[in-house]
Design a protein around this motif. Structure first.
Motif, PDB file in Angstrom:
ATOM      1  N   ASP A  61       8.887  -7.070   4.460  1.00  0.00           N
ATOM      2  CA  ASP A  61       8.214  -5.963   3.787  1.00  0.00           C
ATOM      3  C   ASP A  61       6.726  -6.243   3.613  1.00  0.00           C
ATOM      4  N   HIS A  62       6.399  -7.490   3.356  1.00  0.00           N
ATOM      5  CA  HIS A  62       5.004  -7.900   3.181  1.00  0.00           C
ATOM      6  C   HIS A  62       4.203  -7.605   4.452  1.00  0.00           C
ATOM      7  N   ASN A  63       4.697  -8.105   5.601  1.00  0.00           N
ATOM      8  CA  ASN A  63       3.982  -7.934   6.868  1.00  0.00           C
ATOM      9  C   ASN A  63       3.928  -6.467   7.311  1.00  0.00           C
ATOM     10  N   GLN A  64       5.053  -5.757   7.141  1.00  0.00           N
ATOM     11  CA  GLN A  64       5.060  -4.359   7.557  1.00  0.00           C
ATOM     12  C   GLN A  64       4.111  -3.507   6.715  1.00  0.00           C
ATOM     13  N   SER A  65       4.038  -3.785   5.438  1.00  0.00           N
ATOM     14  CA  SER A  65       3.117  -3.041   4.574  1.00  0.00           C
ATOM     15  C   SER A  65       1.674  -3.283   4.998  1.00  0.00           C
ATOM     16  N   LEU A  66       1.318  -4.538   5.212  1.00  0.00           N
ATOM     17  CA  LEU A  66      -0.050  -4.848   5.636  1.00  0.00           C
ATOM     18  C   LEU A  66      -0.372  -4.207   6.986  1.00  0.00           C
ATOM     19  N   ASN A  67       0.567  -4.318   7.934  1.00  0.00           N
ATOM     20  CA  ASN A  67       0.332  -3.752   9.264  1.00  0.00           C
ATOM     21  C   ASN A  67       0.136  -2.244   9.206  1.00  0.00           C
ATOM     22  N   ARG A  68       0.947  -1.582   8.407  1.00  0.00           N
ATOM     23  CA  ARG A  68       0.817  -0.125   8.306  1.00  0.00           C
ATOM     24  C   ARG A  68      -0.518   0.274   7.672  1.00  0.00           C
ATOM     25  N   MET A  69      -0.918  -0.428   6.654  1.00  0.00           N
ATOM     26  CA  MET A  69      -2.173  -0.092   5.997  1.00  0.00           C
ATOM     27  C   MET A  69      -3.368  -0.353   6.913  1.00  0.00           C
ATOM     28  N   VAL A  70      -3.253  -1.357   7.772  1.00  0.00           N
ATOM     29  CA  VAL A  70      -4.321  -1.633   8.736  1.00  0.00           C
ATOM     30  C   VAL A  70      -4.298  -0.620   9.873  1.00  0.00           C
ATOM     31  N   ASN A  71      -3.108  -0.340  10.403  1.00  0.00           N
ATOM     32  CA  ASN A  71      -2.987   0.504  11.599  1.00  0.00           C
ATOM     33  C   ASN A  71      -3.186   1.997  11.333  1.00  0.00           C
ATOM     34  N   ILE A  72      -3.150   2.404  10.068  1.00  0.00           N
ATOM     35  CA  ILE A  72      -3.323   3.835   9.798  1.00  0.00           C
ATOM     36  C   ILE A  72      -4.751   4.296  10.093  1.00  0.00           C
ATOM     37  N   GLY A  73      -5.690   3.355  10.150  1.00  0.00           N
ATOM     38  CA  GLY A  73      -7.050   3.688  10.544  1.00  0.00           C
ATOM     39  C   GLY A  73      -7.885   4.356   9.478  1.00  0.00           C
ATOM     40  N   ALA A  74      -7.491   4.225   8.203  1.00  0.00           N
ATOM     41  CA  ALA A  74      -8.231   4.867   7.119  1.00  0.00           C
ATOM     42  C   ALA A  74      -9.004   3.865   6.264  1.00  0.00           C
ATOM     43  N   PHE A  75      -8.735   2.564   6.436  1.00  0.00           N
ATOM     44  CA  PHE A  75      -9.317   1.556   5.549  1.00  0.00           C
ATOM     45  C   PHE A  75     -10.100   0.515   6.341  1.00  0.00           C
ATOM     46  N   GLN A  76     -11.243   0.132   5.789  1.00  0.00           N
ATOM     47  CA  GLN A  76     -12.025  -0.919   6.427  1.00  0.00           C
ATOM     48  C   GLN A  76     -11.637  -2.305   5.899  1.00  0.00           C
ATOM     49  N   ASP A  77     -10.974  -2.320   4.752  1.00  0.00           N
ATOM     50  CA  ASP A  77     -10.534  -3.604   4.196  1.00  0.00           C
ATOM     51  C   ASP A  77      -9.208  -3.398   3.477  1.00  0.00           C
ATOM     52  N   VAL A  78      -8.262  -4.290   3.747  1.00  0.00           N
ATOM     53  CA  VAL A  78      -6.926  -4.234   3.140  1.00  0.00           C
ATOM     54  C   VAL A  78      -6.606  -5.621   2.592  1.00  0.00           C
ATOM     55  N   ARG A  79      -6.186  -5.662   1.331  1.00  0.00           N
ATOM     56  CA  ARG A  79      -5.857  -6.965   0.731  1.00  0.00           C
ATOM     57  C   ARG A  79      -4.678  -6.798  -0.218  1.00  0.00           C
ATOM     58  N   ALA A  80      -3.712  -7.691  -0.083  1.00  0.00           N
ATOM     59  CA  ALA A  80      -2.542  -7.694  -0.976  1.00  0.00           C
ATOM     60  C   ALA A  80      -2.530  -8.997  -1.764  1.00  0.00           C
ATOM     61  N   GLU A  81      -2.379  -8.880  -3.054  1.00  0.00           N
ATOM     62  CA  GLU A  81      -2.415 -10.043  -3.943  1.00  0.00           C
ATOM     63  C   GLU A  81      -1.121 -10.093  -4.753  1.00  0.00           C
ATOM     64  N   PHE A  82      -0.429 -11.239  -4.710  1.00  0.00           N
ATOM     65  CA  PHE A  82       0.795 -11.452  -5.480  1.00  0.00           C
ATOM     66  C   PHE A  82       0.492 -12.449  -6.595  1.00  0.00           C
ATOM     67  N   LEU A  83       0.722 -12.024  -7.828  1.00  0.00           N
ATOM     68  CA  LEU A  83       0.435 -12.879  -8.983  1.00  0.00           C
ATOM     69  C   LEU A  83       1.698 -13.059  -9.815  1.00  0.00           C
ATOM     70  N   PRO A  84       1.981 -14.277 -10.253  1.00  0.00           N
ATOM     71  CA  PRO A  84       3.174 -14.493 -11.091  1.00  0.00           C
ATOM     72  C   PRO A  84       2.997 -13.813 -12.445  1.00  0.00           C
ATOM     73  N   ASP A  85       4.068 -13.220 -12.913  1.00  0.00           N
ATOM     74  CA  ASP A  85       4.022 -12.557 -14.211  1.00  0.00           C
ATOM     75  C   ASP A  85       3.864 -13.592 -15.315  1.00  0.00           C
ATOM     76  N   SER A  86       3.106 -13.230 -16.350  1.00  0.00           N
ATOM     77  CA  SER A  86       2.806 -14.183 -17.435  1.00  0.00           C
ATOM     78  C   SER A  86       4.044 -14.586 -18.239  1.00  0.00           C
ATOM     79  N   SER A  87       5.118 -13.816 -18.133  1.00  0.00           N
ATOM     80  CA  SER A  87       6.320 -14.112 -18.917  1.00  0.00           C
ATOM     81  C   SER A  87       7.151 -15.240 -18.301  1.00  0.00           C
ATOM     82  N   LYS A  88       6.749 -15.730 -17.126  1.00  0.00           N
ATOM     83  CA  LYS A  88       7.446 -16.828 -16.449  1.00  0.00           C
ATOM     84  C   LYS A  88       8.908 -16.495 -16.152  1.00  0.00           C
ATOM     85  N   ASN A  89       9.154 -15.251 -15.771  1.00  0.00           N
ATOM     86  CA  ASN A  89      10.517 -14.807 -15.446  1.00  0.00           C
ATOM     87  C   ASN A  89      10.758 -14.725 -13.945  1.00  0.00           C
TER      88      ASN A  89
END
Length: 770
Positions: free
Chosen positions: A308-336
């Motif tokens: 899902d990670h790779n497909q989401s990035l590829n789609r956002m890049v290949n749609i041709g609407a964005f000059q920059d695409v970035r996905a950031e995954f951050l751990p939740d502060s609750s440590k769950n």
């Protein structure tokens, strides 16, 4: 010619002399390094498998590399020595010296370093008892390094042990162990072990182990079991952190569709728009929220997975609407063991103007080289739609000593609206691969001017779909394509003379409608620059007047017409296969096979002129003037007012050797062969001046004997953003000559003015011919 040859030979002699006397410029005590030689098990009668390849691999890993040479001539060193020590910081000598390279000295060789590198390589290949020692040999101010490799036997895998099932993570590893790259009986190979760690990491990433890493795995090798065998144990390192050993799920999905660093703080403080599982931070409502249903594959509460990670990035890049695409995954502060996903999208400018220079090979009557200006408007309806309005002009020119040489000029205007989704009535298809499916509606006008012969105008409207299976395969399907073709002539006398000369033109050049469908498929791996062999394949099928023609009424004589203009009915297919083989970095052997077949039926007795196949021209069989070759063994008269000869069947083969001359200047040597034919021979009309076109019909048994062959050479200015080329070609086989006399290679006479006038064809074009 002699005046040009003498300076060239003198320069070559200077280079050879400078190369051969390369040691004379060395200072006292300096030794020229000439390279490395590897000897494998020289004191043993036993040989290893693939010894020649192993020897080559080892020699390629030694450093430094000696001075470059061709046929033993160190030309770069020769240029360096020929320039000498420049007295000024600028000038010709300084420039010439920079084109060469200084001598590589034996003192630069680090024997111990190379010993360790070569030994390490042999160990990684399974020679676990290998040892390499190096020495140098000097003679006449030249020296080389000799490395002796004692390999011992190569070890094989005896057994593979995976970690015991002690939890969810190890259970996943064991569940996928049948996909292991480690095979009993295979040779020990360090690269395979590294790839096995990556494979296991991929399996774990698909199950939510976001922070796992291949470095957390270790392959323990036991080589003490004897018989040159090893046991491999796959284990998880004790130092692996807790975060890497547990799966994570997605908690919040935050999307910033109009992101910039300047607005970062403002955007984060906005109240988000809640849409399905997404929190959308966009105070300007740049995109419709439903667009992200097709771009982001993650859902709240589901485990993280790399697919899902790779497909989401590829789609956002290949749609041709964005000059920059970035996905950031951050751990939740609750440590769950939860991850917040932040997606930062920076849109492209809404409007842009582009200029392009292209060259294409087209089998219809339109010119294949063009200069194009395009205005692009993005995100037209806030759904990442794109409107392209373009104007282009192309030319094709050839010169020869006969009246057959013709110039072509084409002008094109097109509007194309692209929707990044399938638009299908009563159905909502769901595509889940990495590439965005597209619905395309287009409207275009094309004009082709053939000088004193005719001017052809074509209006076209099309609606269809474009979608990719992967980076290699692309499909285009247009269920509805409507064309209106109108032909005008310089004057009535020219038109009547044309029709009297060839009555068939009355049906091929008359105004007509084409209403049909078309599909084409493209496969290419040309984007893989590291490959030695690249391929391109195109296959197309077009029908006219079949399904849609049933809705067009018939006139009083039984012909289907629209606004009193005949409707064309035909089937047309074309195949184009190309192969590009890289002999080395600056030498490419390119080949093409082009096949075409068309069949007119019902309302039509011949293919529409713009759907016929043509032979000859700057992108085709270059030794013959554009569209004058064929059909079959027929030759258009030199005094004919109309020279364009179309056909129903086409066979073409091209072979071209492309090489770099200097900088952006490239050369080519080529051979072209092919012809066109009619399905049935044009017999003319008995009792009239229309004698038809003898020999124009296709017979499979005669096809090879009726091929035209031409050869020649060319230069190209390849500046990456555009390519301009000049080719000169001449025929070596003329199919219109009597059988047995068609090969004319023995008649080639470059020194004969009349021969050059009759046979040399010059082609100027934009882009490569294929």
């Amino acid at each position: 010619m002699r005046q040009l040859t003498r300076p060239f030979l003198f320069l070559l002699a200077c280079l050879v002399w400078a190369s051969c006397s390369s040691t004379k410029s060395l200072k006292p005590g300096q030794i020229l390094y000439t390279g490395a030689e590897v000897k494998i098990n020289p004191d043993s009668s036993g040989k290893i498998d693939d010894e020649k390849q192993v020897k080559s691999d080892l020699e390629s890993k030694t450093r430094p590399r000696p001075n470059k040479s061709i046929l033993g001539i160190k030309y770069k060193l020769g240029i360096y020595n020929l320039a000498g020590e420049p007295k000024k910081p600028k000038g010709f000598k300084n420039w010439l010296r920079k084109q060469g390279e200084p001598p590589v000295l034996l003192s630069e060789v680090k024997l111990k370093y190379n010993n360790d590198v070569l030994t390490s390589y042999l160990l990684s290949e399974g020679y676990l008892q290998a040892e390499v020692t190096g020495d140098t040999v000097v003679k006449d101010k030249k020296g080389k390094a000799i490395y002796t490799a004692v390999t011992g036997d190569r070890y094989k895998i005896n057994k593979i042990n995976f970690p015991p099932d002690t939890g969810v993570l190890t259970k996943i590893i064991n569940a996928n162990k049948d996909k292991t790259l480690l095979k009993t009986g295979d040779f020990y190979d360090l690269d395979v072990y590294k790839n096995e760690r990556i494979r296991i990491d991929n399996d774990l990433k698909e199950q939510g182990y976001f922070y796992f890493s291949p470095d957390y795995l270790i392959m323990q090798v036991d080589s003490t079991i004897g018989k040159n065998l090893v046991n491999i144990s796959v284990k998880i390192k004790d130092i692996a952190p807790d975060a890497g050993l547990k799966p994570y799920t997605i908690k919040n999905i935050n999307i910033y569709p109009n992101y910039s660093l300047r607005r970062d703080s403002l955007l984060r403080n906005l109240k988000p728009l809640q849409y399905n599982d997404f929190n959308i931070y966009d105070d300007k409502n740049t995109f419709k929220p439903r667009l992200f249903d097709r771009l982001v594959f993650f859902q709240k509460g589901e485990p993280y997975n790399r697919r899902d990670h790779n497909q989401s990035l590829n789609r956002m890049v290949n749609i041709g609407a964005f000059q920059d695409v970035r996905a950031e995954f951050l751990p939740d502060s609750s440590k769950n063991a939860e991850l917040d996903l932040n997606i930062y999208l920076t849109p492209l400018k809404k409007n842009s103007l582009t200029f392009s220079v292209t060259g294409t090979s087209k089998s219809n009557n339109f010119v294949g080289s063009e200069v194009k200006l395009t205005q692009t408007t993005r995100n037209l309806f806030r759904g990442a739609e794109q409107l392209d309005v373009s104007v282009s002009g192309g030319f094709e020119t050839q010169t020869s000593g006969t009246s057959l040489g013709k110039n072509s000029l084409s002008l094109t205007a097109e509007g194309k609206l692209t929707f990044p989704r399938f638009i299908v009535p009563f159905y909502k298809p769901n595509s889940t691969n990495a590439f965005i499916p597209k619905t395309i509606a287009s409207l275009s006008y094309q004009m082709l001017n053939r000088g004193s012969e005719y001017t052809l105008n074509a209006f076209k409207a099309e609606f269809g779909y474009n979608f990719k299976e992967n980076i290699y395969k692309e499909h285009n399907f247009n269920p509805i394509s409507v064309s209106y073709i109108s032909t005008s002539f310089p004057d009535v006398d020219t038109q009547e003379r044309l029709y009297a000369e060839n009555p068939l033109l009355r049906t091929t050049l008359e105004n007509q409608f084409i209403i049909g469908s078309n599909y084409n498929f493209t496969y290419t791996n040309q984007m893989e620059n590291s490959r030695r062999n690249n391929m391109y394949f195109y296959g197309g099928l077009e029908t006219g007047g079949n399904v849609w023609g049933a809705f067009v009424p018939k006139n009083e004589v039984g012909k289907r017409t629209l606004f009193n203009v005949p409707l064309s009915q035909f089937i047309r297919t074309e195949l184009d296969f190309r192969d590009y083989y890289k002999i080395n970095r600056n030498l490419i052997w390119a080949n093409r096979l082009n096949l075409g077949y068309g069949y007119a039926y019902g309302n039509s007795t011949s293919l529409p002129f713009v759907r016929q196949f043509f032979a000859g021209g700057s992108n085709d069989i270059r030794a013959f003037a554009a569209r004058t070759l064929g059909p079959g063994t027929y030759k258009v008269p030199d005094d004919a007012i109309f020279s364009d000869q179309g056909g129903d069947i086409k066979l073409m083969l091209n072979s071209e050797l492309r090489f770099k001359i200097v900088s952006i200047l490239y050369g080519a040597l080529f051979v072209d062969a092919g012809n066109i034919w009619l399905r049935k021979e044009d017999l003319g009309v008995p009792g009239t001046t229309n004698l038809g076109r003898p020999g124009s019909g296709f017979k499979l048994s005669n096809a090879l004997n009726e091929l035209a062959v031409g050869t020649g050479a060319g230069v190209r200015v390849d500046a990456t953003i555009f390519v301009i080329r000049l080719d000169v070609a001449f025929p070596v086989r003329k199919p219109y000559l009597p059988d047995g006399q068609r090969w004319v290679l023995d008649q080639v006479a470059f020194g004969n003015k009349d021969w050059r006038k009759q046979n040399l064809i010059f082609n100027i074009g934009i882009g490569y011919p294929f």
